[in-house]
Enzyme design. Sequence first.
Site, PDB file in Angstrom:
ATOM      1  N   PRO A 199       0.962  -0.913   0.183  1.00 39.38           N
ATOM      2  CA  PRO A 199       0.146   0.285   0.588  1.00 39.38           C
ATOM      3  C   PRO A 199       0.616   1.123  -0.120  1.00 39.38           C
ATOM      4  O   PRO A 199       1.754   0.854   0.770  1.00 39.38           O
ATOM      5  CB  PRO A 199      -0.707  -0.136   1.410  1.00 39.38           C
ATOM      6  CG  PRO A 199      -0.305  -0.964   2.355  1.00 39.38           C
ATOM      7  CD  PRO A 199       0.370  -2.218   1.506  1.00 39.38           C
ATOM      8  N   GLU A 200       0.768   1.730  -0.916  1.00 37.02           N
ATOM      9  CA  GLU A 200       1.493   3.274  -1.000  1.00 37.02           C
ATOM     10  C   GLU A 200       0.435   4.421  -0.908  1.00 37.02           C
ATOM     11  O   GLU A 200      -0.987   4.001  -0.036  1.00 37.02           O
ATOM     12  CB  GLU A 200       1.778   3.450  -2.895  1.00 37.02           C
ATOM     13  CG  GLU A 200       3.475   2.322  -2.702  1.00 37.02           C
ATOM     14  CD  GLU A 200       3.933   2.791  -2.130  1.00 37.02           C
ATOM     15  OE1 GLU A 200       4.682   3.833  -1.428  1.00 37.02           O
ATOM     16  OE2 GLU A 200       5.237   2.339  -2.763  1.00 37.02           O
TER      17      GLU A 200
END
Length: 270
Positions: free
Chosen positions: A2-3
Amino acid sequence: MPELPEVEVSRQGITPFMLGETVMRVVVRNASLRWPIPSEIQEMVGLTITGIRRRAKYLLLETDWGTAILHLGMSGNLKVLPHGSPAGKHDHVDIELGNGKLLRLNDPRRFGCLLWTREPAEQHPLLVKLGPEPLTEDFNGDYLYQRSRKRKIAVKQFIMDNHVVVGVGNIYANESLFSAGIHPQRAANEVEQGQYQALAADIKKVLARAITQGGTTLKDFTGSDGKPGYFVQELQVYGRAEQPCSGCGALLQEVRMGGRSTVFCPLCQR
Ligand SMILES: [Zn+2]
């Protein structure tokens, strides 16, 4: 992994279910995340969630008494489910709320974390040294220019450094350097002020677009598939090595920088 855009969309997704709700119970099935979940997390019980903020890739669940600091690590995801929903193997934590819902942290690789602090969260050792948020006014071309004057590292490494600015992951670095016409291997202190202005604007654009797309892609946090993957957006360079540049038609080249794939146009990026 997840960014920043995925974490921001998670924040937006869970907020309507959590804001103003009282924590009824915190169920920790497995405390062995990247750092052990402290027993003090139980202080949340009986408190009301007064805010759900994000700093870099940390989600901050705020109460009047303290703040839970949550990170999704490499593989974490959040779901909002009804009380009593059967837990699977990697469902490590549930935060049960007064409205009959629970926030469930699922993290197969357990690189995420859930911590509790009674100090202002920004002063926590994990957060205190972070650079500015990319989508705020504090982050702009002049700031990048000033910060880079004595830095000889490659500009791509420079913008991916969390002390400089948070949230510019590998894909976003590739794409924004292409948009700004800057060669990723160029020394940070040799990039001109005007180029940094273009770069800051393009970083904001690429992240904002990912958040918008994520918000439309990920309609439902309450379903079984609340898993934020990488938001697929039209990528100009990342994953397109040896394909023609959308600007000039030259073949895009790939190099490894810091172990990460770096794709650029040898003609458009200087
Ligand atoms: Zn080109």
